[in-house]
Design an enzyme around this catalytic site. Structure first.
Site, PDB file in Angstrom:
ATOM      1  N   ARG A 281       4.449  -0.772  -6.699  1.00 58.65           N
ATOM      2  CA  ARG A 281       6.063  -0.968  -6.775  1.00 58.65           C
ATOM      3  C   ARG A 281       6.590   0.356  -6.493  1.00 58.65           C
ATOM      4  O   ARG A 281       7.104   1.143  -7.402  1.00 58.65           O
ATOM      5  CB  ARG A 281       6.153  -1.501  -8.366  1.00 58.65           C
ATOM      6  CG  ARG A 281       5.429  -2.547  -8.682  1.00 58.65           C
ATOM      7  CD  ARG A 281       5.942  -3.833  -8.156  1.00 58.65           C
ATOM      8  NE  ARG A 281       7.074  -4.100  -9.369  1.00 58.65           N
ATOM      9  CZ  ARG A 281       7.572  -5.220  -9.167  1.00 58.65           C
ATOM     10  NH1 ARG A 281       6.834  -6.569  -8.599  1.00 58.65           N
ATOM     11  NH2 ARG A 281       8.676  -5.738  -9.832  1.00 58.65           N
TER      12      ARG A 281
ATOM     13  N   GLN B 211       9.081  -1.894  -0.924  1.00 65.99           N
ATOM     14  CA  GLN B 211       9.895  -2.981  -1.225  1.00 65.99           C
ATOM     15  C   GLN B 211       9.827  -3.983  -0.459  1.00 65.99           C
ATOM     16  O   GLN B 211      10.268  -5.499  -0.938  1.00 65.99           O
ATOM     17  CB  GLN B 211      11.401  -2.630  -1.550  1.00 65.99           C
ATOM     18  CG  GLN B 211      11.624  -1.650  -3.148  1.00 65.99           C
ATOM     19  CD  GLN B 211      12.994  -1.354  -3.290  1.00 65.99           C
ATOM     20  OE1 GLN B 211      13.862  -1.244  -2.066  1.00 65.99           O
ATOM     21  NE2 GLN B 211      13.240  -1.186  -4.325  1.00 65.99           N
TER      22      GLN B 211
ATOM     23  N   ASP C 211       6.834  -6.599  -0.905  1.00 66.56           N
ATOM     24  CA  ASP C 211       6.987  -7.147  -2.396  1.00 66.56           C
ATOM     25  C   ASP C 211       7.048  -8.696  -2.593  1.00 66.56           C
ATOM     26  O   ASP C 211       8.094  -8.991  -2.672  1.00 66.56           O
ATOM     27  CB  ASP C 211       7.838  -6.479  -3.280  1.00 66.56           C
ATOM     28  CG  ASP C 211       7.671  -6.603  -4.889  1.00 66.56           C
ATOM     29  OD1 ASP C 211       6.558  -7.344  -5.212  1.00 66.56           O
ATOM     30  OD2 ASP C 211       8.310  -6.123  -5.679  1.00 66.56           O
TER      31      ASP C 211
ATOM     32  N   SER D  55       8.570  -9.763  -6.306  1.00 65.31           N
ATOM     33  CA  SER D  55      10.072 -10.022  -6.131  1.00 65.31           C
ATOM     34  C   SER D  55      10.503 -11.245  -5.467  1.00 65.31           C
ATOM     35  O   SER D  55      11.262 -11.760  -5.833  1.00 65.31           O
ATOM     36  CB  SER D  55      10.582  -8.633  -5.787  1.00 65.31           C
ATOM     37  OG  SER D  55      10.291  -7.606  -6.515  1.00 65.31           O
TER      38      SER D  55
ATOM     39  N   TYR E  31       6.806  -2.432 -15.050  1.00 62.16           N
ATOM     40  CA  TYR E  31       6.246  -3.674 -15.687  1.00 62.16           C
ATOM     41  C   TYR E  31       6.428  -3.258 -17.428  1.00 62.16           C
ATOM     42  O   TYR E  31       6.520  -2.056 -17.827  1.00 62.16           O
ATOM     43  CB  TYR E  31       4.807  -3.812 -15.517  1.00 62.16           C
ATOM     44  CG  TYR E  31       4.700  -4.548 -14.180  1.00 62.16           C
ATOM     45  CD1 TYR E  31       4.818  -5.780 -13.789  1.00 62.16           C
ATOM     46  CD2 TYR E  31       4.126  -3.852 -13.177  1.00 62.16           C
ATOM     47  CE1 TYR E  31       4.831  -6.035 -12.497  1.00 62.16           C
ATOM     48  CE2 TYR E  31       3.922  -4.125 -11.815  1.00 62.16           C
ATOM     49  CZ  TYR E  31       4.241  -5.679 -11.563  1.00 62.16           C
ATOM     50  OH  TYR E  31       3.788  -5.930 -10.328  1.00 62.16           O
TER      51      TYR E  31
END
Length: 376
Positions: free
Chosen positions: A120, A125, A128, A131, A226
Site C-alpha cells: 500500500r 496505487q 492496487d 481498492s 489498515y
C-alpha cells in the site's frame, strides 16, 4: 514470455484481462494464450481476443505452454497439481488467510504472486486491486440496500406528506466505505460512519458523512492504512456506541476487515434485535466471518424482519468494468517484470515485486505471510 490467461471457476464472472488490456501486453512483445471461453461471462468473445493478437487455446494447452499463469481466483480444485515448478502463478489467493494453499505452493517450489498483497504505497496505487474492487463493492452494496429497503433513500416532499430520508450506518471508511458514503449521499440518505482510524474523519466529512466518534483507538502507522486489533476496553466502548447508532439506522453496511484475521464482530445479535423491522444489513466482510454475528457468506438471512445479506464478491455483478479495472492493475504490476524484448524478469530488487511475491524457490518471500506461518 508466454502469458496464459485462465478461465475463472465457480460463480466468478470476471476475467483477469479483457481484450483491450491483452492488446497492451502484445504491444510489450508478450505472447498471450487465452483459455477458450475465458471472457464470455464478461462479454468478451474468443474472436475479440484473437483480434488483438492473442491465441485462444484449450485449458490443457495453457497449462502446458505458459510461463506465467494468470487468473483472479485461487486455483480451482485439482489445478494446483497441474502447475509446474518452472511456472509463475499470479492471482488473488488471500495468503494471509489461506495458509494451507501457501504451504502447498511452497512445497511444490512454485513461484507465486498474490495481487491482494501489493504494498500500500503511493507508487503501487495503480496496481492496487483491493481498492479497485472495493470501489465496485461499496457502490453495489448501497444499490442492493436501496432496492431491498421497504422505504425510500431520499427525502421527498409530496402532496401526501413528507417522506423522511433513510439513515445509513457504514462500518469502515476504507475504499469500499468511502464509495458507499458517496453513493448513499447521492441517493439522498443521511449517513453516519464508524472507523477506528481517526485519520479518515476528514475524508468522511468531505463526502457528506457524519463521523461517529469513539475515543481511545489504537492506531499503527506500520499497518499500511489498515485497521489493527484494539484493546478490550476500547472494544466495549465501541460496541455500545455502534449498537446505539445501529438501532436508529435503516441500513448498515459492514466493510471492516483486518488482513489475515477473522473480521471484527461489530453487529452482535443483540444489536440486530434492536433494529427496526425492514432494516437491511449488507456485510462485505462475509467471506472472513462477517462483521455481523448473524451473517452467512453468499446468503441472505431474514431475522425478526431484518435482512442480513452476506456478499463478498459484488465485483462479479459488474463483470465488465470490474474486469477492466482489475486488468489495468495487473498490467501496471506486470510491467515491472517484463523486459524490453517481452521476456520475464523477476526483479526482486523492486520492493513491489518482492512484497507481492509469496513463494519462490521453496522460500517464503512476503514477510507478513512468513510471520503468520512461522508463528502458527
Amino acid at each position: 514470455m508466454i502469458l496464459g490467461l485462465l478461465k475463472e471457476h465457480g460463480k466468478e464472472t470476471r476475467v483477469a484481462l479483457l481484450p483491450e488490456t491483452v492488446k497492451a501486453f502484445t504491444d510489450l512483445k508478450v505472447e498471450v494464450l487465452v483459455e477458450q471461453g475465458a471472457g464470455e461471462k464478461a462479454f468478451a468473445s474468443d474472436a475479440d481476443y484473437e483480434a488483438v493478437g492473442a491465441k485462444t487455446v484449450s485449458r490443457d494447452e495453457v497449462f502446458a505452454k505458459a510461463e506465467v499463469l494468470l487468473q483472479i481466483q485461487p486455483p480451482a480444485e485439482g489445478d494446483t497439481g497441474r502447475i509446474k515448478d518452472s511456472q509463475v502463478w499470479i492471482s488473488a489467493f488471500n495468503p494471509l488467510w489461506d495458509t494451507t494453499l501457501v504451504k502447498t505452493f511452497l512445497d511444490k517450489g512454485i513461484t507465486t504472486f498474490s495481487l491482494d498483497l501489493i504494498p500500500r504505497t503511493t507508487r503501487a496505487q495503480a496496481m492496487d486491486i483491493l481498492s479497485s474492487m472495493a470501489t465496485v463493492s461499496g457502490y453495489m452494496a448501497v444499490l442492493e440496500a436501496a432496492a431491498k429497503l421497504p422505504t425510500f433513500f431520499p427525502m421527498f416532499m409530496t402532496a401526501a406528506g413528507t417522506i423522511r430520508p433513510a439513515n445509513v450506518l457504514i462500518l469502515g471508511a476504507g475504499v469500499a466505505g468511502l464509495q458507499a458514503i458517496a453513493t448513499s449521499r447521492k441517493l439522498g440518505a443521511q449517513v453516519q460512519v464508524f472507523d477506528v482510524r481517526s485519520a479518515v474523519k476528514e475524508e468522511v466529512m468531505s463526502l457528506g458523512g457524519k463521523f461517529v466518534e469513539v475515543e481511545g483507538a489504537t492506531e499503527d502507522k506500520a499497518a499500511g492504512g489498515y485497521a489493527v486489533e484494539q484493546t478490550e476496553e476500547y472494544k466495549k466502548k465501541q460496541q455500545d456506541r455502534i449498537n446505539e447508532v445501529a438501532a436508529k439506522s435503516n441500513v448498515v453496511i459492514c466493510t471492516a476487515q483486518i488482513p489475515g484475521r477473522k473480521a471484527p464482530l461489530l453487529i452482535p445479535k443483540e444489536a440486530v434485535d434492536a433494529m427496526k423491522p425492514g432494516s437491511v444489513i449488507i456485510d462485505l466482510a462475509a467471506s472472513t466471518g462477517g462483521n455481523c454475528e448473524l451473517t452467512k457468506n453468499d446468503e441472505t438471512v431474514e431475522y425478526k424482519g431484518v435482512s442480513i445479506i452476506g456478499q463478498s464478491n459484488y465485483p462479479a455483478q459488474k463483470p465488465v468494468d470490474a474486469s477492466r479495472m482489475f486488468g489495468k492493475n495487473v498490467l501496471n504490476f506486470m510491467k515491472l517484470m517484463i523486459g524490453e524484448e517481452g521476456e520475464l524478469n523477476l526483479n526482486f530488487e523492486d520492493d513491489i515485486v518482492k512484497g507481492t511475491c509469496i513463494t519462490h524457490a521453496k522460500e517464503l518471500y512476503n514477510e507478513r505471510v512468513k510471520s503468520i506461518i512461522e508463528n502458527a
